[in-house]
Design an enzyme around this catalytic site. Structure first.
Site, PDB file in Angstrom:
ATOM      1  N   THR A 172      88.727  16.146 -56.497  1.00  0.00           N
ATOM      2  CA  THR A 172      89.401  16.316 -54.973  1.00  0.00           C
ATOM      3  C   THR A 172      89.850  17.650 -54.647  1.00  0.00           C
ATOM      4  OG1 THR A 172      89.781  13.712 -54.921  1.00  0.00           O
ATOM      5  CG2 THR A 172      91.168  15.398 -53.414  1.00  0.00           C
ATOM      6  N   CYS A 190      75.390  -3.214 -48.010  1.00  0.00           N
ATOM      7  CA  CYS A 190      75.618  -2.071 -48.748  1.00  0.00           C
ATOM      8  C   CYS A 190      76.837  -1.447 -48.333  1.00  0.00           C
ATOM      9  CB  CYS A 190      74.650  -1.067 -47.990  1.00  0.00           C
ATOM     10  SG  CYS A 190      74.380   0.608 -48.695  1.00  0.00           S
ATOM     11  N   CYS A 196      71.117   3.510 -55.487  1.00  0.00           N
ATOM     12  CA  CYS A 196      69.839   3.258 -55.337  1.00  0.00           C
ATOM     13  C   CYS A 196      68.973   4.446 -55.265  1.00  0.00           C
ATOM     14  CB  CYS A 196      69.526   2.192 -54.174  1.00  0.00           C
ATOM     15  SG  CYS A 196      70.010   2.923 -52.653  1.00  0.00           S
ATOM     16  N   CYS A 250      77.138   3.398 -51.575  1.00  0.00           N
ATOM     17  CA  CYS A 250      77.601   4.118 -53.196  1.00  0.00           C
ATOM     18  C   CYS A 250      76.382   5.140 -53.269  1.00  0.00           C
ATOM     19  CB  CYS A 250      77.602   3.031 -53.977  1.00  0.00           C
ATOM     20  SG  CYS A 250      76.215   2.529 -54.748  1.00  0.00           S
ATOM     21  N   SER A 294      88.124   6.800 -54.839  1.00  0.00           N
ATOM     22  CA  SER A 294      88.323   7.431 -55.974  1.00  0.00           C
ATOM     23  C   SER A 294      89.153   6.685 -56.840  1.00  0.00           C
ATOM     24  CB  SER A 294      88.813   8.870 -55.533  1.00  0.00           C
ATOM     25  OG  SER A 294      89.071   9.722 -56.892  1.00  0.00           O
ATOM     26  N   ARG A 346      81.184   4.037 -55.897  1.00  0.00           N
ATOM     27  CA  ARG A 346      80.707   5.097 -55.218  1.00  0.00           C
ATOM     28  C   ARG A 346      79.988   5.978 -56.493  1.00  0.00           C
ATOM     29  NH1 ARG A 346      78.461   8.448 -52.724  1.00  0.00           N
ATOM     30  NH2 ARG A 346      79.298   9.760 -50.945  1.00  0.00           N
ATOM     31  N   CYS A 348      72.603  -1.930 -58.625  1.00  0.00           N
ATOM     32  CA  CYS A 348      73.383  -2.056 -57.208  1.00  0.00           C
ATOM     33  C   CYS A 348      74.577  -2.736 -57.293  1.00  0.00           C
ATOM     34  CB  CYS A 348      72.484  -2.900 -56.071  1.00  0.00           C
ATOM     35  SG  CYS A 348      73.446  -3.024 -54.587  1.00  0.00           S
TER      36      CYS A 348
END
Length: 603
Positions: free
Chosen positions: A387, A572, A578, A575, A106, A351, A546
């Site tokens: 959050t 990978c 895709c 995130c 974050s 992310r 990606c």
């Protein structure tokens, strides 16, 4: 009975637990997510028998899937309820990362409202690094210039803290363990258990030690079942189990489609003269075009550390856009380059995040459990914060779960946490989201970003959500994508290796790792069918959206379209972009083997 030792080593402590389990057949039905990408081919009869052996079982009152802020806040609140009311309950939290915080990413500017409620004395022993916000800046960027903008009230950060959320998660995990929560990192979950009525009755962890072809290897270990009275899904944005329960129980009925962004971030160490302790900078405009929602950020914290990133709304239409390359280009603007020059990039990550707001929050409860945190989507988009709302949702669900579990009743039916829905609608989380519900969808207008800025400025400064209308998200991000031939390909500048970097250099900074001989966790039923459906129309959108180089189209004269679709799953970084953005909606992201994935640092 079987006794297993579970050991986790972290820099500051070693935690050893004895987990007592019984080996007996489950009485519950289960639903396993299908795997079709190169799995279980030519598996021997002996191998099949091994993979069908009964799993060890254990029981808990509450199982929490996901060890982010929401899951840990729920776990802590459950144990606080135990202390307040005297009835003991067993709380088990499972996290797919190899250690707590390794998959957490974050900005992050933390609004401490929920933390103040959960742990009133937290500032006596705070997480580190943590820097109080001292100044706010907001800028609209053109290619060479920046124009000061008035910040909406939601973006005033007085009283907030710049943190590494991955370090906050590690810190919260320690607090949870002190209260008696059983925290188990390194265990991924793709399977829910169901009772005879169809209610969720717990989870099963993934089998370990399966080859890419789907056969058990020498280190094969069967997964384990945890039966629970309440199962809380805290998987984060677009979790694999969450997708399943939303579909199974039709939790999105009457709700808008969720819309998402992808957040890309780096952490830099910069020279003293470039660092401004506690400074928060947000930007809009360049390098994104006027029809693409998004913006950049830069936070100065710790000891000469700077978090820099870009969020791009995944409802963009142009399939030639590469969010990663837009981010690399953004850093060359003077607003950013003046800070980053002569610095060192030490971490990278990406992310997906929920942006739909209140109208996209699904029904929160299902028989036997509930959705908490970003599994449901409580992000406050104008604040660029989620959050505090995620943590509060976990606390509310925990209070409802404790009451339901400990109430005197002879009813054996599955627990339904109706009280959680009621608590949410009476909470400050609901009030926050209701006030800003029209901000993100206001950018769906003929003027694009400019129209959205005008309306959201009016709404946040004057209207404050007190209007009789609600704007809606009418389509998914995948369906927003238009054919490539409607746009010109984008020529991005080559990275200079100083401010901007190539994709594989950035991926190396994530520390991501997957065993190359394990099932591909990015499931596609038929690679050739995917190529035939996607490539002619979108010209390789997968290797542009990606942020980790997972997808490639490789020239291959033997294929109908002249290219072969390849999945480099070992790259990978989880995130989920895709699964969200692919126009053909035939990529299914599921959890890989426990412990795999990124090992984020200071994110």
């Amino acid at each position: 009975m079987t006794v297993c030792s579970v050991v986790r080593v972290v820099p500051s402590r070693t935690i050893r637990r004895r987990l007592v389990v019984s080996k007996r057949l489950t009485s519950f039905m289960s639903e396993r997510a299908y795997r079709t990408t190169a799995l279980r081919r030519n598996v021997s009869e002996n191998g099949r028998a091994m993979m069908q052996e009964p799993r060890e079982e254990d029981e808990a009152d509450v199982v929490i899937v996901g060890g982010g802020p929401a899951g840990l806040a729920a776990a802590i609140r459950l144990k606080q309820q135990e202390q307040e009311h005297g009835k003991e309950i067993r709380v088990v939290l499972l996290e797919k990362a190899s250690d707590m915080g390794n998959h957490t990413l974050s900005g992050a500017v933390l609004e401490p409202r929920a933390l103040n409620e959960l742990l009133p004395d937290w500032l006596e022993d705070p997480p580190s690094p943590m820097t109080p916000v001292k100044s706010d800046k907001m800028r609209f960027l053109t290619e060479k210039y920046s124009i000061p903008l008035p910040a909406p009230p939601q973006m005033h950060n007085s009283g907030n803290y710049i943190v590494s959320l991955s370090e906050v998660v590690k810190w919260l995990a320690g607090k949870a363990e002190e209260l008696g929560v059983e925290v188990y990192p390194g265990f991924s979950v793709n399977e829910l258990l169901y009772d005879q009525s169809g209610a969720v009755a717990g989870i099963a962890t993934n089998d370990m030690g399966i080859s890419r072809a789907g056969a058990p290897k020498d280190n094969f270990q069967r997964g384990m079942e945890f039966r629970a009275k309440v199962t809380l899904l805290a998987e984060g944005c677009h979790g694999s189990l969450t997708k399943g329960v939303i579909k199974k129980y039709d939790l999105r009925r009457g709700k808008d489609a969720q819309t998402y962004g992808i957040g890309l971030k780096e952490v830099w160490e910069v020279p003293e003269e470039n660092w401004h302790e506690g400074e928060v900078v947000h930007t809009m405009g360049w390098p994104l075009s006027s029809n693409v929602y998004g913006g950049g950020f830069m936070y100065h914290f710790g000891e000469r550390l700077v978090s820099v990133g870009l969020v791009v709304g995944l409802d963009y239409a142009n399939p030639w856009i590469s969010p990663f390359r837009e981010f690399q280009r953004m850093k060359h603007h003077p607003v950013y380059s003046s800070v980053l020059k002569n610095g060192k990039c030490i971490s990278y990550g990406a992310r997906a995040l929920n942006e739909g707001g209140l109208q996209s929050v699904p029904q929160l409860i299902f028989p036997g459990g509930a959705l908490i945190g970003c599994s449901a989507g409580f992000m406050n988009v104008p604040k660029i914060k989620g959050t505090h709302t995620a943590m509060k949702s976990g606390m509310l669900a925990a209070e409802s779960a404790y009451t339901a579990i400990t109430s005197d009743t002879t009813n054996d039916s599955a627990i339904a946490l109706y009280d959680y829905e009621d608590k949410f609608k009476k909470s400050w989380v609901y009030d926050e989201l209701n006030e800003i519900r029209n901000v993100r969808p206001s950018f769906h207008n003929p003027l694009g970003v400019y129209g959205g800025i005008l309306y959201s400025g009016l709404d946040t400064l004057i209207l404050k959500g007190r209007v009789p209308w609600t704007f809606h998200h009418k389509a998914s991000d995948a369906s927003a994508t238009q054919p490539a031939d409607k746009f010109k390909p984008i020529e991005y500048p080559k990275p200079d290796g100083k401010l901007s970097f190539d994709l594989l250099t950035s991926v190396a900074r994530t520390g991501t790792m997957h065993d190359e001989d394990e099932p591909v966790h990015l499931q596609v039923k038929d690679l050739d069918a995917h190529t035939n459906a996607s490539y002619p129309k979108y010209k390789g959108i997968e290797n542009r959206f990606c942020p980790a180089g997972v997808y490639e189209y490789i020239l291959d004269d033997t294929k109908e379209e002249g290219v072969r679709f390849q999945i480099n799953s070992q790259n990978c970084i989880h995130c989920k972009t895709c699964d969200i953005k692919v126009p053909t909606q035939d990529i299914n992201w599921v959890c890989p083997e426990g412990g795999d994935g990124p090992k984020y640092m200071l994110t």
